[in-house]
Scaffold this motif. Structure first.
Motif, short mmCIF file in Angstrom:
data_model
loop_
_atom_site.label_atom_id
_atom_site.label_comp_id
_atom_site.label_asym_id
_atom_site.label_seq_id
_atom_site.Cartn_x
_atom_site.Cartn_y
_atom_site.Cartn_z
N ARG A 310 0.85 -1.21 0.00
CA ARG A 310 0.00 0.00 0.00
C ARG A 310 0.88 1.25 0.00
N HIS A 320 -5.98 7.35 -5.77
CA HIS A 320 -6.34 7.25 -4.36
C HIS A 320 -7.62 6.45 -4.15
N TYR A 321 -8.57 6.57 -5.08
CA TYR A 321 -9.82 5.83 -4.89
C TYR A 321 -9.59 4.32 -4.98
N ILE A 323 -6.79 2.87 -3.91
CA ILE A 323 -6.20 2.55 -2.61
C ILE A 323 -7.31 2.35 -1.58
N GLN A 324 -8.31 3.23 -1.61
CA GLN A 324 -9.42 3.12 -0.66
C GLN A 324 -10.22 1.82 -0.90
N TYR A 326 -8.90 -0.91 -2.06
CA TYR A 326 -8.06 -1.99 -1.55
C TYR A 326 -8.16 -2.06 -0.02
N ASP A 327 -8.26 -0.90 0.64
CA ASP A 327 -8.44 -0.91 2.09
C ASP A 327 -9.73 -1.64 2.46
N LEU A 328 -10.78 -1.38 1.67
CA LEU A 328 -12.04 -2.09 1.88
C LEU A 328 -11.85 -3.58 1.62
N GLN A 343 -15.38 1.51 6.26
CA GLN A 343 -14.62 1.87 5.07
C GLN A 343 -15.56 2.11 3.89
N LEU A 346 -17.08 5.49 4.19
CA LEU A 346 -16.09 6.51 3.87
C LEU A 346 -15.95 6.69 2.36
N ILE A 347 -15.86 5.56 1.65
CA ILE A 347 -15.68 5.63 0.18
C ILE A 347 -16.93 6.22 -0.47
N LYS A 350 -16.72 9.95 -0.04
CA LYS A 350 -15.62 10.65 -0.72
C LYS A 350 -15.66 10.53 -2.25
#
Length: 399
Positions: A310, A320-321, A323-324, A326-328, A343, A346-347, A350
């Protein structure tokens, strides 16, 4: 089947294949009888096909006739003679709707003649079809090489020929070089739907080995060898060629990509990780290897590995979207529901442009975090595959 009754494509295919199987069995059991009455037999074949399937399309009809012709070639002892093969072709063409479409029959004839050692005749039948399918070019090269070997065995001047390629061998090399220059597809003639025979397989691999010996800098031969091994499920050959390719071409992303996926298929996480590190080292500005690292960490549910890749992804400019997402994904793959729900919120807040995709993910998450193990597994697979394809599209990674 009564005339006027239409079949679905799937049922028609099944029934056509059933009729083909019955005819093949008859051909195998009565090769000489058929050989002596080719016009009569082909007439029966055409009648049976059109009576059973009056609305059959031209392509399926003609492919059926081609397959019957090839079955006769491999079953009849008479098919060692070019005169008999010509009779098969003439009768088959008379039964076809597209009378000019002879390429498949020519390839079948070339394969049969190659199998019985009539290499010069085989070359004649293959003709210039190598321009459309690399396999045909490989077979032509093999025929020339086999002629060269036969010439060497029969020559009385072995010592004089030692170390000097014959005219036939030079012709074999020339066709291989022409293939490397033009790089035709390996399965362009898809209508030639037959399993490789022993001679076809032997010819292909012998000439790939010879090509690598004669032209060690031509990567294309490795690529088509790997493609065929993968298509055939020949894992030993595939592994050997990939290992050789990675060692010889340490900075070739195509070979490393293939090896990475091979390691994933074999569930060799350490091997795949090593390939990713090599890709990143050789291609420091490319986003593709970093994504492969993230993909590997998601598959292994390793948070530490994920955090490492990451960080690399952020530094190298992956959107960046993504990355978000992938966090999810790491929360979903690890089945950490609370974190995944937060998460997702949040996405959604955003990145409103992701609304439609997030709606699908939200629907899948209901199954992923359910108590039904089968639904959970299926939904997780769908989620991961969708994210993988989406990522490859955004990062522009070829499949």
């Amino acid at each position: 089947m009564p005339r006027g009754e239409k079949l679905t494509d799937a049922i028609r295919y099944e029934k056509v294949e059933s009729l083909k199987t019955d005819l093949f069995l008859y051909i195998d059991n009565n090769p000489e009888k058929i050989s002596n009455n080719l016009p009569v037999f082909f007439g029966h074949v055409m009648s049976a096909l059109e009576n059973a399937f009056p609305d059959i399309d031209d392509s399926t009809h003609d492919d059926f006739i081609d397959s019957v012709a090839y079955r006769i070639m491999i079953s009849s002892s008479e098919a060692k003679k070019t005169e008999f093969i010509e009779k098969i072709i003439q009768n088959a063409v008379r039964c076809k709707r597209k009378k000019t479409k002879k390429s498949t029959l020519k390839v079948f004839s070339g394969i049969k003649l190659m199998d019985v050692g009539k290499y010069w005749e085989a070359i004649s039948y293959f003709g210039d079809l190598w321009k459309h399918d690399a396999r045909i070019g490989i077979y032509i090269a093999f025929c020339y090489y086999a002629l060269s070997e036969d010439e060497n065995k029969s020559s009385q001047n072995i010592n004089e020929l030692a170390g000097r390629p014959s005219e036939y061998e030079l012709a074999s090399r020339e066709i291989l070089l022409e293939l490397a220059r033009s790089q035709p597809e390996i399965n362009r003639l898809k209508q030639i739907d037959i399993k490789d025979t022993e001679i076809m397989d032997r010819a292909f691999w012998l000439m790939i080995n010879k090509a690598l010996e004669w032209f060690p800098s031509e990567r294309w031969f490795l690529k088509i060898g790997i493609a065929k091994a993968k298509n055939d499920g020949n894992e030993i050959k595939r592994s050997q060629l990939l290992s050789y390719a990675i060692e010889k071409y340490t900075n070739d992303l195509d070979f490393m990509r293939e090896y990475y996926y091979y390691k994933l298929e074999k569930r060799d996480a350490m091997g795949a990780s090593g390939i990713v590190k090599q890709m990143i080292q050789q291609n420091p500005d490319n986003l593709e290897p970093v994504y492969y690292g993230i993909k590997l960490s998601l598959l292994s549910n390793s948070k530490n590995t994920y955090n490492q890749y990451r960080k690399d992804a952020l530094e190298k400019g992956i959107p960046h979207y993504l990355i978000q997402l992938y966090d999810l994904a790491i929360y979903i793959m690890r089945e950490e529901k609370k974190e995944a729900d937060l998460q997702l919120k949040l996405i959604k807040k955003k990145f409103k442009s992701l609304h439609f995709y997030l709606a699908v993910i939200e629907y899948l998450m209901k199954d992923i975090f359910s108590d039904d193990s089968e639904r959970k597994k299926a939904a997780k697979n769908v989620f991961f595959d969708s994210l993988d394809r989406y990522s490859m599209q955004v990062i522009k990674i070829q499949e």
